[in-house]
Motif scaffolding. Structure first.
Motif, PDB file in Angstrom:
ATOM      1  N   UNK A 104      13.372   0.889  -6.455  1.00  0.00           N
ATOM      2  CA  UNK A 104      12.107   0.360  -5.955  1.00  0.00           C
ATOM      3  C   UNK A 104      11.990   0.640  -4.459  1.00  0.00           C
ATOM      4  N   UNK A 105      10.870   1.241  -4.044  1.00  0.00           N
ATOM      5  CA  UNK A 105      10.613   1.375  -2.615  1.00  0.00           C
ATOM      6  C   UNK A 105      10.223   0.018  -2.032  1.00  0.00           C
ATOM      7  N   UNK A 158       5.169   7.332   0.924  1.00  0.00           N
ATOM      8  CA  UNK A 158       5.604   6.144   1.663  1.00  0.00           C
ATOM      9  C   UNK A 158       5.002   4.901   1.022  1.00  0.00           C
ATOM     10  N   UNK A 159       5.646   3.778   1.265  1.00  0.00           N
ATOM     11  CA  UNK A 159       5.157   2.467   0.834  1.00  0.00           C
ATOM     12  C   UNK A 159       5.218   1.541   2.036  1.00  0.00           C
ATOM     13  N   UNK A 160       4.163   0.781   2.258  1.00  0.00           N
ATOM     14  CA  UNK A 160       4.129  -0.186   3.361  1.00  0.00           C
ATOM     15  C   UNK A 160       3.918  -1.581   2.804  1.00  0.00           C
ATOM     16  N   UNK A 161       4.676  -2.528   3.299  1.00  0.00           N
ATOM     17  CA  UNK A 161       4.538  -3.921   2.871  1.00  0.00           C
ATOM     18  C   UNK A 161       4.684  -4.851   4.069  1.00  0.00           C
ATOM     19  N   UNK A 183       7.457  -9.498   9.154  1.00  0.00           N
ATOM     20  CA  UNK A 183       7.818  -8.127   9.526  1.00  0.00           C
ATOM     21  C   UNK A 183       7.030  -7.152   8.657  1.00  0.00           C
ATOM     22  N   UNK A 184       6.952  -5.919   9.121  1.00  0.00           N
ATOM     23  CA  UNK A 184       6.273  -4.848   8.396  1.00  0.00           C
ATOM     24  C   UNK A 184       7.302  -3.767   8.069  1.00  0.00           C
ATOM     25  N   UNK A 185       7.292  -3.300   6.833  1.00  0.00           N
ATOM     26  CA  UNK A 185       8.328  -2.380   6.370  1.00  0.00           C
ATOM     27  C   UNK A 185       7.689  -1.138   5.755  1.00  0.00           C
ATOM     28  N   UNK A 186       8.104   0.022   6.235  1.00  0.00           N
ATOM     29  CA  UNK A 186       7.714   1.307   5.644  1.00  0.00           C
ATOM     30  C   UNK A 186       8.953   1.902   4.983  1.00  0.00           C
ATOM     31  N   UNK A 187       8.821   2.326   3.739  1.00  0.00           N
ATOM     32  CA  UNK A 187       9.932   2.902   2.987  1.00  0.00           C
ATOM     33  C   UNK A 187       9.449   4.161   2.286  1.00  0.00           C
ATOM     34  N   UNK A 188      10.307   5.175   2.224  1.00  0.00           N
ATOM     35  CA  UNK A 188       9.888   6.399   1.555  1.00  0.00           C
ATOM     36  C   UNK A 188      11.019   7.403   1.414  1.00  0.00           C
ATOM     37  N   UNK A 189      10.740   8.521   0.743  1.00  0.00           N
ATOM     38  CA  UNK A 189      11.749   9.568   0.532  1.00  0.00           C
ATOM     39  C   UNK A 189      11.730  10.609   1.645  1.00  0.00           C
ATOM     40  N   UNK A 221       0.876  -1.177   0.000  1.00  0.00           N
ATOM     41  CA  UNK A 221       0.000   0.000   0.000  1.00  0.00           C
ATOM     42  C   UNK A 221       0.908   1.219   0.000  1.00  0.00           C
ATOM     43  N   UNK A 222       0.551   2.239  -0.774  1.00  0.00           N
ATOM     44  CA  UNK A 222       1.376   3.448  -0.805  1.00  0.00           C
ATOM     45  C   UNK A 222       0.529   4.705  -0.811  1.00  0.00           C
ATOM     46  N   UNK A 223       1.161   5.793  -0.420  1.00  0.00           N
ATOM     47  CA  UNK A 223       0.562   7.124  -0.495  1.00  0.00           C
ATOM     48  C   UNK A 223       1.328   7.908  -1.559  1.00  0.00           C
ATOM     49  N   UNK A 224       0.604   8.461  -2.525  1.00  0.00           N
ATOM     50  CA  UNK A 224       1.264   9.063  -3.691  1.00  0.00           C
ATOM     51  C   UNK A 224       1.291  10.585  -3.590  1.00  0.00           C
TER      52      UNK A 224
END
Length: 360
Positions: free
Chosen positions: A198-199, A148-151, A250-256, A136-139
């Protein structure tokens, strides 16, 4: 005498009925209020099931799953059921019965059932949410990249391989839900010092060809320094996969991050590159937050936060050098994450990723 007993009984029945109706209405209003608050408060979202259980009608709780010899149940659907008041459950039940009565099959839509699983620890922000099969991401339309991107990574998906051959597409894939004027394209990455990163890494989803290909959609792509992508960032992604294999989930949040720079003693400025005709923003840094469930009841999850500059750094640099306070990430990224026990307090060792480096 009989009339007197009848009147008293009717009055008592009316009183009990009014009490029950009032309790149901109060529960319904409380549920609505909680749902409106948890959209903006990640802590409330994380604790929602405990709150819903405490507000359950007549204090009823489901203790079956706590028995060691209990029959396994669908915990996902059970948690969804607990998030509805009795009035909402009755309205939904009536709607489903009516839907089936007219011969249109099942009313339940399972297309987005996986969102609750991916977003277990809440939404850091709510700007233009896009849901995919594996993340899921917020654009951010202005910068043409994701906020951000959450996986949710599981060891099973990392060890299994899809029967279909996984082939990297020749070009990144456009997302038709985002207007073209607010999206990047392949021409933006030509003749620049940055490449597409890739995020959510495609190497996390070798178990499913659809999930694998979704990571090549443009909303998941950001401009990244080539040497950073092939060394330190790749090692960090491998470390995340190792954690998933070790802990199972695990849960991962990635973003700029667009980090400000000091100009004078009291003045700061945020400066960053943009590339291509679509003016795709190039982040100054990237963050990655890893969340692991605790095995203890009512304990906060374990969390690790990393901030990596979007520039060339020594490929042998220890990943511990990039460990950051999650509250600082929130400050500079403009996001809000759940509370947890951060790694710098846990004093956990950082081992060098053991997985074989994968070319991207």
């Amino acid at each position: 005498m009989f009339t007197t007993y009848l009147v008293v009984s009717l009055c008592a029945l009316a009183g009990v009925s009014c009490f029950l109706i009032g309790a149901l209405v109060q529960q319904h209003l409380s549920y609505k209020k909680i749902k409106s608050v948890m959209v903006t408060d990640s802590y409330v979202y994380h604790c929602r099931q405990n709150i819903f259980e405490s507000l359950s009608f007549l204090g009823v709780k489901d203790n079956i799953t706590r028995l060691s010899n209990a029959t396994p149940r669908n915990t996902e659907s059970d948690s969804v059921r607990k998030s509805y008041s009795l009035i909402e459950q009755f309205a939904l039940w009536s709607r489903i019965k009516a839907y089936r009565a007219i011969g249109r099959g099942s009313y339940t839509d399972t297309k987005y059932n996986h969102i609750a699983d991916i977003m277990k620890y809440g939404f850091p922000g709510l700007d233009e949410i896009h849901v995919y099969k594996n993340f899921v991401l917020s654009y951010d339309r202005r910068n043409r990249i994701a906020h951000w991107v959450c996986e949710h990574l599981t060891g099973d998906c990392l060890t299994m391989k899809d029967t279909q051959k996984l082939e990297k597409p020749k070009a990144y894939i456009s997302d038709v839900t985002i207007p073209q004027m607010f999206s990047a394209d392949m021409r933006d990455f030509k003749n620049t010092q940055f490449v597409g990163g890739h995020l959510a890494s495609p190497h996390n989803y070798g178990c499913d060809v659809v999930k694998f290909l979704e990571t090549y959609k443009f909303p998941n792509i950001v401009p990244i320094n080539r040497k950073l992508k092939n060394h330190v960032w790749q090692r960090l992604e491998n470390y995340v996969r190792d954690m998933s294999l070790e802990w199972g989930s695990i849960y991962v949040y990635t973003g700029p991050i667009f980090m400000p720079q000091r100009i004078t003693f009291r003045n700061w400025s945020t400066r960053y590159h943009v590339i291509g005709m679509n003016t795709v923003a190039v982040p100054t840094h990237f963050f990655k937050i890893i969340i692991r469930d605790t095995t203890l009841d009512n304990e906060l999850p374990f969390m690790e936060g990393y901030v990596v500059p979007n520039a060339y750094v020594d490929k042998e640099m220890d990943l511990l050098s990039f460990l950051a306070d999650i509250r600082d990430i929130e400050h500079f990224a403009g996001l809000r994450f759940c509370d947890g026990l951060q790694r710098d307090r846990l004093d956990l060792p950082v081992s060098r990723p053991s997985m074989t480096d994968l070319e991207q």
